[in-house]
Design an enzyme around this catalytic site. Structure first.
Site, mmCIF file in Angstrom:
data_model
loop_
_atom_site.group_PDB
_atom_site.id
_atom_site.type_symbol
_atom_site.label_atom_id
_atom_site.label_comp_id
_atom_site.label_asym_id
_atom_site.label_seq_id
_atom_site.Cartn_x
_atom_site.Cartn_y
_atom_site.Cartn_z
ATOM 1 N N ASN A 15 -4.435 9.032 2.748
ATOM 2 C CA ASN A 15 -4.901 8.258 3.900
ATOM 3 C C ASN A 15 -5.361 9.134 5.049
ATOM 4 O O ASN A 15 -6.543 9.201 5.352
ATOM 5 C CB ASN A 15 -3.802 7.307 4.384
ATOM 6 C CG ASN A 15 -4.016 5.879 3.928
ATOM 7 O OD1 ASN A 15 -4.988 5.575 3.232
ATOM 8 N ND2 ASN A 15 -3.121 5.003 4.300
ATOM 9 N N ASP B 282 0.816 -1.213 0.000
ATOM 10 C CA ASP B 282 0.000 0.000 0.000
ATOM 11 C C ASP B 282 0.847 1.260 0.000
ATOM 12 O O ASP B 282 0.419 2.307 -0.494
ATOM 13 C CB ASP B 282 -0.926 -0.007 1.217
ATOM 14 C CG ASP B 282 -1.949 -1.136 1.165
ATOM 15 O OD1 ASP B 282 -2.169 -1.676 0.057
ATOM 16 O OD2 ASP B 282 -2.518 -1.480 2.215
#
Length: 433
Positions: free
Chosen positions: A274, A178
């Site tokens: 994020n 990720d």
């Protein structure tokens, strides 16, 4: 460097949704049209059916705007926003893509062979212009490979924070976990090319593709056959008080004093995929920061810190701190305290259109620290402010199947969501007891 700059757009069919009375309502000019079912990379479009079937839409039903016999909602004549149905978002190219950015996790020996295979396929078979970060090619395992050296000479290289490649790259391929997708997002502070992420790391929640069949999958992307999910980002503005001592001079150039302090404010801006994390840093004291929403103080966070995350980031640090998981198509911002010194401070979700502001409380005993997707960590002092809004530049993440199936697949495979041993069947004999 030279490369393609072809335009990329998201193909969105006019959406349909069911109204509260069961009738079909069309968007984009009031046209009534049934949505075509989204195709995946591995499935064909569904056949038509003569019987009524609810359109595949990620929007809820359109609410009625009349309430009782006399009340209704005031119409806004200046409203110009058309909400696109996420289920109909598909990638299409205005021109064939010619350039691709390949992002590889630095100094990971397990990625050397996939990286070489992919780059050779892109350059030799697909005739693509390949962009690679300069420090990737400085890896001794790559620079010492004479056979691969002929391929690397065809690459275009760049350096982070020094070279602008925003208008040169048509799409991005990530090899790793990720973190490679987060890094790709950080390279583009405005419009982001479509991102295809291969799962070659540890977790892989945001990387749905397997590398085993990369050739056919990359070919389908180049042909424009893919669904995408628009992962919203946060636009973060950090405004800092910059206190500097400046000497004052008289007309003869003689120093009069060196104790005068002038204040100037320095601003920096970031695009965050994020989360923004504000924490107490190395201090042993509680973090004490004020949280404002659209200019109003809503609470003071007393604890280890606070997380402001996107729906994509809700499955990262936020979920570890006790937050709910939000699908990336939901327009929202999540606020999650980190170990709050309170029994009633629960995580909350606010609309995506609000403006959040975080500042040190006046009575804070220590400074705070802020990081953006785990990077660019810096200290926040009294007078500094962090302003957070939803960015208008999302990350177009290419789906393996579609936004819903990919997300639940990641929940099951990566986080083992709701994994439990099945309860035994109760027989008729057992029921008697």
């Amino acid at each position: 460097m030279d490369g393609g700059g072809d335009e990329v757009r998201v193909e969105t069919a006019p959406y349909c949704f069911s109204s509260c009375d069961g009738a079909e309502v069309g968007g984009h000019g009031g046209l009534t049209r049934r949505n075509r079912k989204t195709r995946s990379l591995s499935t064909s479009s569904a056949g038509s059916s003569s019987e009524y079937r609810r359109p595949q839409s990620l929007h809820g039903p359109s609410p009625v705007t009349t309430f009782g016999p006399k009340a209704c909602m005031l119409q806004n004549p200046h409203a110009v926003m058309h909400i696109q149905d996420p289920a109909s978002q598909r990638l299409t190219w205005n021109k064939p893509p010619k350039s691709v950015l390949v992002i590889k996790k630095i100094r990971d020996a397990s990625l050397l062979q996939p990286f070489k295979e992919l780059c050779m396929f892109l350059t030799e078979v697909k005739n693509m212009i390949v962009y690679v970060e300069k420090k990737v090619l400085e890896d001794p395992a790559i620079s010492a490979d004479e056979n691969f050296g002929a391929i690397t000479k065809k690459f275009c290289t760049f350096r982070e924070d020094l070279d602008d490649i925003s208008n040169r790259v048509d799409f991005i391929i990530c090899l790793g976990g990720d973190g490679t997708l987060l890094y790709a997002s950080s390279l583009f502070q405005e419009s982001v090319p479509p991102v295809m992420a291969f799962h070659l790391g540890s977790l892989g929640f945001l990387t749905p593709f397997k590398f085993d069949t990369y050739q056919s999958q990359v070919t389908q992307i180049i042909e424009g056959n893919a669904a995408i999910v628009l992962r919203s980002r946060l636009k973060v503005r950090v405004l800092k008080e910059n206190w500097e001592k400046k000497a004052r001079l008289d007309e003869n150039g003689v120093i009069l004093t060196n104790r005068d302090i002038e204040s100037s404010r320095k601003a920096a801006q970031y695009q965050v995929l994020n989360e923004v994390v504000v924490d107490r840093g190395p201090s042993s004291y509680l973090s004490n920061v004020d949280l404002f929403l659209d200019g109003h103080l809503i609470t003071t966070v007393q604890g280890d810190g606070v997380i402001v995350s996107t729906p994509t980031g809700s499955t990262a640090y936020a979920v570890a701190a006790g937050a709910s998981m939000i699908h990336p198509n939901v327009p929202a911002i999540m606020i999650t305290p980190i170990c709050p010194h309170s029994l009633s401070f629960r995580p909350i979700v606010v609309p995506a259109g609000v403006e959040l502001k975080i500042m040190l409380s006046r009575g804070a005993r220590n400074t705070a620290w802020v990081s953006f997707d785990g990077r660019k960590r810096q200290e926040i002092c009294h007078g500094d402010s962090i302003t957070i809004t939803t960015s208008c530049f999302p990350v177009p993440s290419i789906c393996f199947r579609d936004p819903v199936n990919d997300w639940f697949e990641s929940l099951a495979q990566c986080l083992h969501w709701n994994v439990r041993k099945k309860q035994n069947y109760l027989s008729s004999e057992d029921e008697e007891f």
